[in-house]
Scaffold this motif. Structure first.
Motif, mmCIF file in Angstrom:
data_model
loop_
_atom_site.group_PDB
_atom_site.id
_atom_site.type_symbol
_atom_site.label_atom_id
_atom_site.label_comp_id
_atom_site.label_asym_id
_atom_site.label_seq_id
_atom_site.Cartn_x
_atom_site.Cartn_y
_atom_site.Cartn_z
ATOM 1 N N VAL A 77 0.918 -1.157 0.000
ATOM 2 C CA VAL A 77 0.000 0.000 0.000
ATOM 3 C C VAL A 77 0.945 1.191 0.000
ATOM 4 O O VAL A 77 1.527 1.517 1.036
ATOM 5 N N GLY A 136 6.573 7.010 9.767
ATOM 6 C CA GLY A 136 5.568 6.159 9.144
ATOM 7 C C GLY A 136 4.614 5.655 10.210
ATOM 8 O O GLY A 136 4.726 6.017 11.388
ATOM 9 N N CYS A 137 3.711 4.802 9.778
ATOM 10 C CA CYS A 137 2.731 4.275 10.722
ATOM 11 C C CYS A 137 3.416 3.438 11.803
ATOM 12 O O CYS A 137 2.963 3.383 12.936
ATOM 13 N N GLN A 138 4.544 2.806 11.430
ATOM 14 C CA GLN A 138 5.290 2.045 12.429
ATOM 15 C C GLN A 138 5.625 2.922 13.649
ATOM 16 O O GLN A 138 5.316 2.564 14.783
ATOM 17 N N HIS A 141 2.642 4.079 15.629
ATOM 18 C CA HIS A 141 2.202 3.100 16.645
ATOM 19 C C HIS A 141 3.060 3.213 17.903
ATOM 20 O O HIS A 141 2.554 3.172 19.018
ATOM 21 N N HIS A 180 -1.674 -5.591 11.687
ATOM 22 C CA HIS A 180 -0.435 -5.382 10.935
ATOM 23 C C HIS A 180 0.759 -5.688 11.835
ATOM 24 O O HIS A 180 0.724 -5.391 13.035
ATOM 25 N N THR A 182 3.416 -4.252 12.301
ATOM 26 C CA THR A 182 4.043 -3.100 12.965
ATOM 27 C C THR A 182 3.484 -2.872 14.371
ATOM 28 O O THR A 182 4.132 -2.230 15.198
ATOM 29 N N GLN A 225 -8.540 -2.050 13.865
ATOM 30 C CA GLN A 225 -7.907 -1.803 12.570
ATOM 31 C C GLN A 225 -8.912 -1.193 11.591
ATOM 32 O O GLN A 225 -10.008 -1.704 11.416
ATOM 33 N N GLY A 227 -8.886 -0.757 7.900
ATOM 34 C CA GLY A 227 -8.194 -1.064 6.651
ATOM 35 C C GLY A 227 -7.198 -2.190 6.831
ATOM 36 O O GLY A 227 -6.020 -1.942 7.103
ATOM 37 N N VAL A 229 -4.602 -4.838 5.643
ATOM 38 C CA VAL A 229 -3.633 -4.529 4.587
ATOM 39 C C VAL A 229 -3.898 -5.299 3.278
ATOM 40 O O VAL A 229 -3.499 -4.859 2.209
ATOM 41 N N ASP A 254 -5.346 1.371 14.241
ATOM 42 C CA ASP A 254 -4.391 1.346 13.128
ATOM 43 C C ASP A 254 -5.160 1.706 11.861
ATOM 44 O O ASP A 254 -5.898 0.889 11.321
ATOM 45 N N ALA A 256 -3.586 3.099 8.969
ATOM 46 C CA ALA A 256 -2.463 3.515 8.113
ATOM 47 C C ALA A 256 -2.963 4.140 6.814
ATOM 48 O O ALA A 256 -2.537 5.219 6.428
ATOM 49 N N PHE A 257 -3.898 3.440 6.148
ATOM 50 C CA PHE A 257 -4.527 4.059 4.964
ATOM 51 C C PHE A 257 -6.029 4.228 5.176
ATOM 52 O O PHE A 257 -6.620 5.200 4.730
ATOM 53 N N ASP A 283 -0.787 7.277 7.950
ATOM 54 C CA ASP A 283 0.326 7.694 7.104
ATOM 55 C C ASP A 283 -0.073 8.866 6.238
ATOM 56 O O ASP A 283 -1.199 8.941 5.749
ATOM 57 N N HIS A 285 2.248 9.285 3.734
ATOM 58 C CA HIS A 285 2.872 8.809 2.489
ATOM 59 C C HIS A 285 2.030 7.760 1.763
ATOM 60 O O HIS A 285 2.359 7.385 0.652
ATOM 61 N N LYS A 286 0.986 7.259 2.396
ATOM 62 C CA LYS A 286 0.103 6.357 1.662
ATOM 63 C C LYS A 286 -0.966 7.191 0.961
ATOM 64 O O LYS A 286 -0.748 7.723 -0.109
HETATM 65 C C1 LIG Z 1 1.462 0.219 5.831
HETATM 66 C C2 LIG Z 1 0.785 -0.171 7.088
HETATM 67 C C3 LIG Z 1 1.422 -0.029 8.325
HETATM 68 C C4 LIG Z 1 2.869 0.391 8.437
HETATM 69 O O1 LIG Z 1 3.032 1.679 7.930
HETATM 70 P P1 LIG Z 1 4.470 2.272 7.564
HETATM 71 O O2 LIG Z 1 4.144 3.630 7.102
HETATM 72 O O3 LIG Z 1 5.010 1.390 6.490
HETATM 73 O O4 LIG Z 1 5.302 2.257 8.783
HETATM 74 C C5 LIG Z 1 0.697 -0.322 9.457
HETATM 75 N N1 LIG Z 1 -0.572 -0.749 9.378
HETATM 76 C C6 LIG Z 1 -1.216 -0.917 8.209
HETATM 77 C C7 LIG Z 1 -2.640 -1.370 8.211
HETATM 78 C C8 LIG Z 1 -0.560 -0.627 7.020
HETATM 79 O O5 LIG Z 1 -1.183 -0.774 5.852
#
Ligand SMILES: *Cc1c(COP(=O)(O)O)cnc(C)c1O
Length: 454
Positions: A77, A136-138, A141, A180, A182, A225, A227, A229, A254, A256-257, A283, A285-286
């Protein structure tokens, strides 16, 4: 060559690259051996002039550059980068601010505060949330779960900042089976290991099964969560919020997107209950389509957030004024890049309406993909509720072979995953550049790859 000429020339290299995206294969064209041969060599004894360094970098790195900004990149993603955000990101490098302290970049700090309010509104979060701009999402978290750890232990009478985890009351962390990875790593970095996790089974879309969710009493964190992945599925955040409220647990999302679904009036319902969470990770960047790297943590308890992250040192010039925020007190980083600028530029260039369109356009293209592939004989494994499509072409082994052929063909790029014990193809549509025609070309390439006899 003057500095101005160097930057001009670099801008031309950049524009040249973007113009090749239409015609070049999406995959890289060079092997690791070839890249080491051109990029490697001994440590340079003497310097070279900047222009020759940049020209050589473009030539030598070029064959190993993936067409990630292409409208036909559907791996993981990833997201693209809208032009205003790319340009603002260049300026961020040129300005070279240290956004850790207000004193290191007042405009960086103010832009980050302005974006905090805009993002809260776009993402459906309480107006008073605190924010951390991270990689990032990592790391989002890590930041949010550090605040969670601080707060749930404080409620149990334990000061984790002073006393650490040794001897602390145990924290129960409740997560879904399809969380995820992360999340696990963030918890590990916070001293919460795998055996502290209580894993709730999930349904066929990867959503937490609420009939199996038990929170009980004592310090607890539950991670929902928004979304998944692979499937893009959303946990029932409303029900998790109810359970968390009843148990006094911290509720982390979570997103992320998936949190960006909130930017679309048509999709916001997927996030019902998210507004009652205690923290969120997402994120830039997503789905906001800013360049790497850009993650965001939000917290509904600014005091806990700050307590988990703040630092003091006699040489730091802390401003002490809420409007002159020192980011070192909110992020795990100390010195840091001014990540707010590209986010600011993306939001200003797209506006609320443009962000909704970006999100909805990706989802429409995901549905188009699913329909075209299904019409061609593929099995779509998920309910396409968002931007993710999970597909099987015959069985798992045939799917694996088809993915390898698609990657080699170069029309588009995507990869696979194991879903319920068998291989599946994952398609993520998360780039503003992707058109209906990109999807049609890519679906045709996938179906052609799948029809090659074994
Ligand atoms: C991509 C993603 C992450 C991690 O995000 P990064 O920006 O790569 O650190 C965490 N959770 C979900 C659901 C993701 O899609």
């Amino acid at each position: 060559m003057s500095e101005r000429e160097l930057l001009r020339r670099t801008a031309d290299h950049a524009a040249d690259f973007l113009e090749t995206l239409e015609t070049r294969p999406v995959r890289p064209e060079a092997s690791a051996d070839e890249l080491f041969a051109t990029l490697g060599g001994p440590l340079p004894e003497r310097g070279s002039d900047p222009q020759s360094v940049v020209d050589a970098l473009v030539d030598d790195a070029g064959p190993g550059i993936v067409g990630i900004p292409s409208g036909r990149y559907f791996g993981f993603v990833i997201g693209g980068a809208v032009p205003a955000a790319v340009a603002a990101d260049w300026l961020t490098s040129v300005w070279d601010q240290n956004a850790g302290l207000y004193a290191g970049g007042p405009s960086a700090a103010v832009v980050e505060e302005v974006c905090r309010g805009w993002l809260a509104e776009l993402l459906g979060l309480p107006a008073g949330v605190s924010v951390a701009y991270v990689t990032g999402c990592q790391m989002a978290h890590v930041t949010a779960l550090a605040a969670a750890r601080h707060q749930v232990l404080a409620q149990a009478g334990w000061d984790v900042a002073r006393d650490g985890l040794a001897g602390a009351p145990p924290i129960r962390v409740v997560v879904g089976a399809k969380r995820h990875v992360t999340i696990d790593r963030a918890l590990r970095l916070l001293g919460i290991g795998a055996t502290s996790l209580e894993v709730v089974p999930v349904d066929d879309q990867g959503r937490m099964r609420l009939d199996e969710l038990r929170l009980g009493d004592g310090p607890a964190i539950v991670c929902g969560q928004a979304g998944e992945v692979n499937t893009g599925a959303f946990d029932d955040l409303d029900a998790i919020a109810d359970a968390a409220a009843e148990a006094g647990a911290w509720f982390h999302v979570d997103g992320a997107f998936g949190l960006w679904a909130a930017a679309s009036p048509a999709l916001r319902h997927l996030l019902k209950g998210s507004e009652r969470a205690d923290s969120w990770a997402t994120d830039g960047h997503k789905w906001l389509n800013v360049p790497y790297d850009s993650g965001l943590a939000f917290c509904a308890h600014p005091d806990a957030h700050r307590a988990a992250m703040s630092v003091t040192a006699s040489y730091l010039v802390h401003s002490g004024d809420d409007r002159e925020r020192d980011q070192v007190d909110w992020t795990p980083e100390f010195s840091r890049r001014a990540r707010g600028f590209p986010i600011y530029a993306a939001i200003r260039s797209l506006g609320r309406a443009g962000i909704a369109e970006l999100v909805e356009g990706c989802c429409a293209n995901a549905r188009r993909f699913a329909a075209l592939l299904e019409a061609g004989g593929a099995t779509v494994l998920n309910d396409v509720v968002l931007n993710q499509v999970l597909v099987r072409l015959g069985d798992g082994d045939r799917t694996r072979e088809a993915i390898a052929r698609v990657q080699q063909d170069g029309t588009c790029w995507l990869s696979g995953t194991d879903w319920n014990g068998e291989h599946a193809m994952r398609i993520s549509v998360s780039n503003w550049r992707t058109t209906a025609e990109d999807v049609e070309r890519s679906a045709a390439a996938i179906l052609a790859a799948a029809s090659v006899p074994a």
